[in-house]
Design an enzyme around this catalytic site. Structure first.
Site, short mmCIF file in Angstrom:
data_model
loop_
_atom_site.label_atom_id
_atom_site.label_comp_id
_atom_site.label_asym_id
_atom_site.label_seq_id
_atom_site.Cartn_x
_atom_site.Cartn_y
_atom_site.Cartn_z
CE LYS A 185 -13.25 31.77 4.51
NZ LYS A 185 -14.46 32.36 5.22
CD GLU A 259 -22.98 20.15 1.58
OE1 GLU A 259 -24.09 20.51 1.12
OE2 GLU A 259 -22.61 20.38 2.74
CB CYS A 293 -27.05 22.02 3.54
SG CYS A 293 -25.99 20.66 4.06
CD GLU A 392 -30.11 26.08 1.96
OE1 GLU A 392 -29.82 24.98 2.45
OE2 GLU A 392 -29.31 26.75 1.29
#
Length: 494
Positions: A185, A259, A293, A392
């Site tokens: 996906k 993750e 990330c 973030e």
């Protein structure tokens, strides 16, 4: 939301790849992908419904339980994967350019991560599985036990838009090597390039149902997480979504690999060689326009050299070439979407309202009125409790934070909900390794940061659960079965 069809029909993806063939969507929803550098329509991707996801999962289930994939040997799977990798290799240039247009990644980097790395990973896991101990015999008090490692089953792989090809293969390659089947996906923002996997799978002769591809929105994606015939979820994305997926997998007693986000620290020790540090900034803090990330967006500098470090980071940021990512000279492209640009600018405006000092950047680059560009931005004198230091941003915005001594640097680095990456910069590598060992993070570099595809990658704390990459990744796609048997009845180890 249904979007208008684009003018570039050759890039439109109006069908899904299910059960080894192109399937007509059961709904009418679609997503228009715009080119990040120009905002012009690039192509349209159909979005799957709950019914489309169900069809894909049932195809993967049949391929696992009844199809040829369930009876393949490790050597046979490895041969298929090598053909898959070779088919991807033929498409490196076109795939890399497409991803750069979708998400703004500079073309040199895109070639490495979306072109070359997937090919290498497919071959790497083919090599690993051929030599992986899938079965062994152990002596026991009652005779002996056959310890067998079996595929976990049907894998739902949910991937983000920032490194769409590489991160998809982080999941697909070890899953296929282990004997699992996959429903991929991809993110709608980079759904167009996901179909390269379908074309390569067809060329490689991957059996029907082993790999299925269905871009989808929120509801259909959630149905993949909840589907009764899915055995494992492998997700890369935000911590907020990861929490929801992890909670649901816990309720279903279903394994998952997550993750997630990061807010990593780059620690410049007082004996650091700043030339080495500046050379490493591209990979540690500005890779992929800082839409990564592992971005080390907190730079911790000793007070004794604080302004020297601030100036070095400022000069590096000012030296980046911002522009169209298809130009090989460009080192900082646009944000992937309008929403992402607005998010990054929002963090910049919030930081301007604090005691932090804006050193460079802080807005939209001059002369780039089209495209989702943000100036590389550096703030000094940031408090580690500020939002800029704790959340973030996922864009080229760096916070430089002062510290007093190694213990204080370690304390500040660990003062974060995240633990994904990091770096230590020093002229004494032993000292750097000693500091690195004290940081609660899944990966950390000394005098450079570059992900090693052959070693485990993942996070601590809110940065995730489980590991990808390296031989260790295959273990997350296997389950153990112990068969107790009398010694004289045992067959030879396979």
């Amino acid at each position: 939301m249904t979007h208008t069809l684009s003018a570039t029909a050759e890039l439109d993806r109006t069908n899904f790849y299910i059960d080894g063939r192109w399937a007509t969507p059961k709904g009418a929803e679609s997503y228009q992908v715009n080119e990040a550098a120009t905002e012009e329509p690039l192509g349209t991707a159909a979005l799957g419904t709950v019914e489309d996801v169900d069809t894909a999962v049932r195809s993967a289930r049949a391929a696992l339980d009844d199809g040829p994939w369930s009876t393949t040997s490790a050597a046979e799977r490895a041969a298929t994967m090598r053909r898959f990798g070779d088919a991807l290799a033929k498409r490196i240039d076109s795939t890399s350019r497409l991803v750069s247009r979708e998400n703004g990644m500079p073309i040199t980097m895109s070639t490495a991560f979306n072109g070359t790395a997937p090919v290498g990973l497919m071959h790497m896991y083919a090599d690993i599985i051929e030599n992986y101990p899938l079965e062994e015999i152990r002596q026991s008090l009652s005779g002996a036990t056959i310890v067998s490692r079996k595929p976990v089953g049907v894998v739902g792989a949910i991937t983000p838009w920032n490194y769409p090809q590489a991160i998809a293969v982080f999941k697909i390659a070890p899953a296929l090597a282990a004997g699992c089947t996959v429903v991929l996906k991809p993110s709608p923002e980079t759904a167009l390039d996901a179909y390269v996997f379908a074309e390569a799978a067809e060329e490689a002769g991957l059996p029907a149902g082993v790999l299925n591809i269905v871009p989808a929105g929120r509801d259909a994606s959630w149905s993949l997480v909840q589907h009764e015939l899915v055995d494992k979820i492998a997700f890369t994305g935000s911590t907020a979504v990861g929490r929801l997926i992890g909670a649901e997998c816990g309720r279903l007693v279903r394994p998952c690999t997550l993750e997630l986000g990061g807010k990593s620290a780059s620690i410049v020790l007082d004996d650091a060689d700043l030339t080495t540090f500046v050379t490493g900034l591209a990979g540690a803090s500005f890779m992929n326009n800082s839409q990564t990330c592992t971005t080390q967006s907190r730079i911790l500098a000793p007070r004794s050299r604080y302004e020297e470090v601030v100036d070095a980071v400022r000069d590096f940021a000012r030296g980046l070439t911002v522009g169209n990512p298809l130009d090989p000279a460009v080192t900082c492209g646009p944000m992937a979407t309008r929403a992402q640009k607005e998010r990054v600018l929002g963090y910049i405006e919030t930081a301007k309202g604090t005691d932090a000092r804006l050193v460079t950047g802080g807005g939209t680059p001059r002369g780039l009125d089209r495209g989702w560009f943000v100036e590389p931005t550096v703030f000094a004198d940031v408090n580690n409790r500020d939002r800029l230091a704790q959340e973030e941003v996922f864009g080229p915005v760096i916070a430089v934070i002062p510290y007093d001594g190694d213990d204080d640097a370690v304390r500040i680095a660990n003062d974060s909900q995240y633990g994904l990456a990091g770096s230590v910069w020093t002229s004494d590598e032993d000292r750097g390794i000693a500091v690195a060992r004290r940081i609660r993070t899944g990966t950390i570099g000394v005098n450079y940061y570059d992900i090693d595809l052959g070693s485990p990658f993942g996070g601590m704390k809110d940065s995730g659960i489980g590991r990808e990459l390296g031989p260790e990744a295959i273990s997350h796609y296997l389950e153990y079965q112990s068969i107790y048997a009398s010694a004289h009845q045992l067959p030879g180890a396979q």
